[in-house]
Each structure stands twice: as C-alpha cells, then as structure tokens.
Design an enzyme around this catalytic site. Sequence first.
Site, PDB file in Angstrom:
ATOM      1  N   GLU A  41      91.238  77.389  15.460  1.00  0.00           N
ATOM      2  CA  GLU A  41      91.784  75.989  15.629  1.00  0.00           C
ATOM      3  C   GLU A  41      91.149  75.077  16.160  1.00  0.00           C
ATOM      4  OE1 GLU A  41      96.143  78.465  16.198  1.00  0.00           O
ATOM      5  OE2 GLU A  41      95.534  77.207  17.584  1.00  0.00           O
ATOM      6  N   CYS A  87      98.064  83.840  27.415  1.00  0.00           N
ATOM      7  CA  CYS A  87      97.453  83.251  26.537  1.00  0.00           C
ATOM      8  C   CYS A  87      97.447  83.908  25.156  1.00  0.00           C
ATOM      9  CB  CYS A  87      95.837  83.026  26.555  1.00  0.00           C
ATOM     10  SG  CYS A  87      94.895  82.252  25.449  1.00  0.00           S
ATOM     11  N   CYS A 107      93.638  87.182  28.706  1.00  0.00           N
ATOM     12  CA  CYS A 107      94.631  86.357  29.783  1.00  0.00           C
ATOM     13  C   CYS A 107      96.123  86.605  29.258  1.00  0.00           C
ATOM     14  CB  CYS A 107      94.212  85.019  29.865  1.00  0.00           C
ATOM     15  SG  CYS A 107      92.477  84.904  30.335  1.00  0.00           S
ATOM     16  N   CYS A 125      97.652  77.575  22.029  1.00  0.00           N
ATOM     17  CA  CYS A 125      96.628  77.850  21.325  1.00  0.00           C
ATOM     18  C   CYS A 125      96.547  79.299  20.587  1.00  0.00           C
ATOM     19  CB  CYS A 125      95.423  77.641  22.210  1.00  0.00           C
ATOM     20  SG  CYS A 125      93.851  78.067  21.445  1.00  0.00           S
ATOM     21  N   CYS A 151      89.505  86.192  21.154  1.00  0.00           N
ATOM     22  CA  CYS A 151      88.857  86.130  22.389  1.00  0.00           C
ATOM     23  C   CYS A 151      89.222  87.417  23.059  1.00  0.00           C
ATOM     24  CB  CYS A 151      89.597  85.191  23.317  1.00  0.00           C
ATOM     25  SG  CYS A 151      88.934  84.736  24.894  1.00  0.00           S
ATOM     26  N   CYS A 185      89.816  69.122  20.838  1.00  0.00           N
ATOM     27  CA  CYS A 185      89.663  70.343  21.506  1.00  0.00           C
ATOM     28  C   CYS A 185      88.928  71.441  20.330  1.00  0.00           C
ATOM     29  CB  CYS A 185      91.207  70.866  21.914  1.00  0.00           C
ATOM     30  SG  CYS A 185      91.159  72.529  22.763  1.00  0.00           S
TER      31      CYS A 185
HETATM   32  N1  SAH Z   1      88.278  80.459  27.835  1.00  0.00           N
HETATM   33  C1  SAH Z   1      88.211  79.268  28.254  1.00  0.00           C
HETATM   34  C2  SAH Z   1      88.693  78.206  27.294  1.00  0.00           C
HETATM   35  C3  SAH Z   1      90.098  78.273  26.449  1.00  0.00           C
HETATM   36  S1  SAH Z   1      91.484  78.405  27.149  1.00  0.00           S
HETATM   37  C4  SAH Z   1      89.071  79.373  29.446  1.00  0.00           C
HETATM   38  O1  SAH Z   1      89.714  80.247  29.821  1.00  0.00           O
HETATM   39  O2  SAH Z   1      88.852  78.198  29.993  1.00  0.00           O
HETATM   40  C5  SAH Z   1      91.891  76.686  27.537  1.00  0.00           C
HETATM   41  C6  SAH Z   1      92.851  76.495  28.532  1.00  0.00           C
HETATM   42  O3  SAH Z   1      94.294  76.727  28.079  1.00  0.00           O
HETATM   43  C7  SAH Z   1      92.716  77.506  29.662  1.00  0.00           C
HETATM   44  O4  SAH Z   1      92.909  76.916  30.845  1.00  0.00           O
HETATM   45  C8  SAH Z   1      93.794  78.431  29.463  1.00  0.00           C
HETATM   46  O5  SAH Z   1      94.092  79.087  30.428  1.00  0.00           O
HETATM   47  C9  SAH Z   1      94.821  77.581  29.047  1.00  0.00           C
HETATM   48  N2  SAH Z   1      95.851  78.135  28.256  1.00  0.00           N
HETATM   49  C10 SAH Z   1      95.757  79.281  27.431  1.00  0.00           C
HETATM   50  N3  SAH Z   1      97.178  79.617  26.906  1.00  0.00           N
HETATM   51  C11 SAH Z   1      98.098  79.017  27.595  1.00  0.00           C
HETATM   52  C12 SAH Z   1      99.535  78.542  27.494  1.00  0.00           C
HETATM   53  N4  SAH Z   1     100.227  79.437  26.578  1.00  0.00           N
HETATM   54  N5  SAH Z   1     100.160  77.687  28.182  1.00  0.00           N
HETATM   55  C13 SAH Z   1      99.392  76.731  28.900  1.00  0.00           C
HETATM   56  N6  SAH Z   1      97.892  77.077  28.974  1.00  0.00           N
HETATM   57  C14 SAH Z   1      97.324  77.849  28.315  1.00  0.00           C
END
Ligand code: SAH
Length: 379
Positions: free
Chosen positions: A109, A136, A133, A358, A129, A122
Amino acid sequence: MSSNAHAQQFAPPAETVEDRRNLIGLSRAELEAALAELGEPRFRAKQLWHWIYHRGVTDFAAMTSLGKALRGKLAECFVIERPAVATAQASSDGTRKWLLRFVDRQEAECVHIPEADRGTLCVSSQVGCTLTCRFCHTGTQRLVRNLSAAEIVGQVMAARDALGEWPTPMSERQISNLVMMGMGEPLYNYDNVAQALNIVMDHEGISISKRKITLSTAGVVPMMARCGEELDVNLAVSLHAVTDEVRDQIVPLNKKYPIAELLAACRAYPGVHNARRITFEYVMLKGVNDTPADARELIRLLKPIPAKINLIPFNPWPGAPFDCSTPEAIETFSDMLFAAGLSAPVRTPRGRDIMAACGQLKSASERKKKVEREAASVA
Ligand code: SAH
C-alpha cells in the site's frame, strides 16, 4: 540479524520485465554501467536520469534529446516500469490510497495525505512485516518479502503519475514530504530503502529534500546510527509504551531491543538537536498505555532527548485485540505532555472511510483473490 541477512531471506524478484531490465531503481553509477554495456558515454546517464526522474516519461520514444537510433536501442534492452495500480481509493477528506502490484503479483500500500501546507506520501518498505506488533493489521499478514529499490521509488512515481505531478514542480508540490511509514520495517530492508531514498533525494530528479523525509522504525537499534550518518533523514520511533513489560507485549521487537537501549540510540542519533527532533509515535490503546501515570513516565523518559510526540488514536480493524482510548483519556494525556513542554499533537485520523488501518486494503485484495481461486477450482 543484519539488514543484509534479512534482505537475503526475503529477496525481491529480479528487476526484469520480459527480459528487459527496469531502469527505475538503479543508482546513477549503475545506470552509467548499464549504458556503458551498450557502448554509450557517461553523460547519457545524466540525460536519461532527467527524463526518468524529472520529466517522468515512461517511453523512450519521448526522450527527444536522444538520437532516434539510441532511443530504439534503449527500448530493446530496457523498460521504465512502475508498479501497477491494483486498487485506488479516495477518501472524502482528500486522502488517496493505492494498492500497488509488483511483477510477481505481490502487493503493498501507498497513501497520499494532502494538508493545508504540505502533501505527504506514505511509502511501504516490505510486502507484509515480520514484527507482529499486536495493534498493527500488517503484522497479521503471512507473506513477507523486502521491496527492491525499484519498487520503493516506483511507489513515489506511481503516486506522481496518479496525481499528474510531472515534471517535478519547483514549489507547491502535492507530494512535498515522504514518510517511510507504510507496510514493513524499513531498517530491516536498509540497503534497498537507502538506495531508493538516495534516488528520491537526488536534486536532478524527484528532488525531495532529506529534511522532508522521515523514516519510521519500531526500534531496530543496531541500524539507527547508520541511517542517520548515511541518509541523514528525520527519524520517527514507534514507542507506544513506557515500560518494557507493556512494550514487550505490543511491540515484540522490544524483547530484543528494550526501551533503555532504544532511547540511548535516539540520544545518539546523528544530527539530532532541538531544531531537528525525533518524533515518537504513541498509539493510544484503551486500558493499555493511556493513563496519567503513563504520561508522567513518558515525560521522564523523553526529557534528555530532543523529542516531539505524535499521539495516534488507534485505528481499529476487524478482530483487533484493542480498542482506541476514550477522547477524554487522549485529551488528558496530551494536556499533560504539553504542560511539560513537549509538543504532542493528536493526529486526527485520515481516510476513515477507506479502510484506514495500514494493511487492510491488501488483506481485502487477498480475500478477493482467494474467493476467485476457490470459484475457479469449483468451476
Ligand atoms: N515498522 C515501522 C513503520 C511502519 S508502521 C514502524 O514500526 O515504525 C507506521 C506507524 O503506524 C507505526 O508507528 C505503527 O505503530 C503505526 N500503526 C500501525 N498500525 C496502527 C493502527 N492500527 N492504528 C494506529 N497506528 C498504527
């Protein structure tokens, strides 16, 4: 594990389309070498660079500063190929989201977020990934591979195509800023991300300055100094919790690089000072990390670091094991940070009507493909 070990484990496919090599993603030196193989002098690379990255042409026939014979020879050997748009969505707030499809049919995306004073793109660094997390959606996807430099630069070029932003404008750009905050962990694909960003920053091409580029990491500590020294882009760190106990749960990478080590790497990040702070992302999860005690600890932890904080209301997705904090909890949290002198804006959610989290668009596409496969096997 080094970034190279990761790159080998999840290698992208060779950058060739029907035997013709894609010129997008080659460094200037690689482009010169590719042209030397055709017996062409070095300065041709500079001309091609201008056509590809400043003018945005995709067809060698349009490169009118090159002789006709050479244009024909280039078209026989090379292509200028961006990823295909598999799905495009536009939100009522102006946010646009593209699901891009690469030559091996894998997808990632890319999102454009227009604001009053800037337009941010973005960009993804991986398909899927490895970090898992818990909040996510991308972390729930099974398939992971690194994106190549071509596929990363290709996202910027495909977005520029969709926005009609060629040649590269001097000012009032729709894409003025770039964030490596899409799918994937950019510091686990460092070499390709670095090559792509060097192409994007090149003044004779797409020309987005390093001051307007932010790389977001979940905290791959051993790669952070190198990123600062070599690329000198802004750093964002996905912190999300103030104790190892909580962060181990929601960002499993914390077990490898705990908070103290991560913050030490932030303090040492090259080029960090008060005018150029590190952004700490903090996703607000109800009952997990959103109490006044959490806010107090965050203030204490970030005191020695030139920092700003992005408070991100959790973007829900079906089956997610969390809820977003209440507006009151977010406001109290934000007020406490402001009172301590920290900049802590709450990021208003964008694109809520187009699958905001995302990875959701990619998952929807995977489900559709599965249904189609099943239908085909029944037929
Ligand atoms: N791997 C990198 C970049 C990708 S995630 C990182 O972890 O920074 C980009 C951002 O979006 C990160 O801060 C992540 O924690 C946040 N993010 C992911 N899923 C989310 C969600 N469902 N709601 C809000 N923020 C989210």
